[in-house]
Enzyme design. Structure first.
Site, PDB file in Angstrom:
ATOM      1  CE  LYS A  53      -2.490   0.065   5.206  1.00  0.00           C
ATOM      2  NZ  LYS A  53      -1.151  -0.455   4.930  1.00  0.00           N
ATOM      3  CD  GLN A  97       0.572  -3.651   4.578  1.00  0.00           C
ATOM      4  OE1 GLN A  97      -0.260  -2.834   4.189  1.00  0.00           O
ATOM      5  NE2 GLN A  97       1.187  -3.516   5.742  1.00  0.00           N
ATOM      6  CG  ASP A 120       2.739   3.544   2.379  1.00  0.00           C
ATOM      7  OD1 ASP A 120       2.046   4.014   3.302  1.00  0.00           O
ATOM      8  OD2 ASP A 120       2.929   2.337   2.203  1.00  0.00           O
TER       9      ASP A 120
END
Ligand code: NAP
Length: 283
Positions: A53, A97, A120
């Protein structure tokens, strides 16, 4: 023989576009999309994802910050980081995460992220908007699947789609996106009876089960579109939820593993960050 939906190639094309758009945003408006990633603990797979990422963000021309914190971190510590980035105008996307270390309150943390920075798409506010069919930040894996089908000209209107899996990160949002695209959607899970028969009537199958080669040729009618979200390790090798060899003989389109859905996910995260940045600036 099925046509391959090449996520690797498509992702490269999208990333080139993303880089161009980012450069234009900087030139015309002095804006740089910013993304903050919080990585707690030392899960090796998470470390690899976060590294990818970070690399993708830098390549796109974004401002990128990664906070690596030890597994002993508390919910309060992560909440403080989220709060810092919520209030930082240079950050347009915040990603925590998952999975988080044991004892950390994942729900509390995901809900603390400002919905407009929730790249997200896991905040209940964005989940709600997706389910009422309104514009919002959407989960990256299913959105990547939708973008891939759109790019290959796969028309979903009136099609029977079956999603195998009902997780909050893949199955449920995938189903919501397919409904929004006018497909008729069935969601299967571990308690579903006759999955094989349900799939055999489908025009589109999305497998997000987490079981290697779960979908075999007898699940698939001739000409169906088969999307494999699965990422399983078998004898150290990456393997999907679909038995590619037999299913590709019957499907019209199929995603390989690796090189299908996987590469699209991080690209979609970058697209979400760019979208959040533009929206924050009123563009
Ligand atoms: P998950 O949270 O474990 O969910 C799996 C789903 O499959 C659950 O809804 C479960 O049903 C269902 N299921 C399990 N066994 C089943 C069976 N025998 N028959 C029917 N349904 C069954 O997994 P996930 O996070 O959604 O991920 C799914 C797969 O996609 C994994 O392989 C994961 O690694 C992969 N993935 C890939 C990406 C990517 O970027 N390519 C991103 C995310 C995930 P219940 O709800 O009843 O338990």
């Amino acid at each position: 023989m099925a046509q391959i939906l090449n996520g690797k190639e498509l992702s490269a094309k999208f990333r080139t576009r993303l880089k161009e758009e980012t450069a234009e945003l900087k030139d015309k408006h002095g804006l740089v999309p910013g993304i903050a990633v919080i990585l707690a603990g030392d899960d090796p797979a998470s470390a690899v994802y976060v590294g990818s990422k970070e690399k993708a963000a830098v390549e796109a021309g974004f401002y990128s910050v990664v906070d690596r914190v030890p597994a002993s971190v508390t919910t309060g510590d992560i909440l403080s980081l989220v709060e810092k980035y919520n209030n930082d105008p240079a950050i347009h996307g915040i990603l925590v995460q998952l999975p988080l270390p044991a004892g950390v309150d994942e729900k509390k943390i995901l809900r603390a992220i400002k919905p407009e920075k929730d790249v997200d798409g896991f905040h209940p506010y964005n989940v709600g908007l997706l389910n009422i069919g309104e514009d919002c930040l959407m989960p990256c894996t299913p959105l990547g699947v939708m973008n891939m089908m759109a790019d290959y000209g796969i028309d979903l209107k009136g099609k029977n789609a079956v999603v195998i899996g009902r997780s909050n990160i893949v199955g449920k949002p995938m189903a919501a996106m397919l409904v929004k695209a006018d497909a008729t959607v069935t969601v299967c899970h571990s308690k579903t009876k006759n999955i094989k028969d349900i799939c055999a009537a489908a025009d589109v199958i999305v497998a997000a089960v987490g079981r290697a080669r779960f979908v075999t040729a007898d699940f698939v009618r001739d000409g169906a579109v088969v999307i494999d979200v699965g990422m399983n390790r078998v004898d150290g090798k990456l393997c999907g939820d679909v038995d590619f060899e037999s299913v590709s003989e019957k499907a019209s389109f199929i995603t390989p593993v690796p090189g299908g859905v996987g590469p699209m996910t991080i690209t979609t995260l970058m697209q979400n960050t760019l979208k959040a940045c533009k929206k924050a600036a009123g563009l």
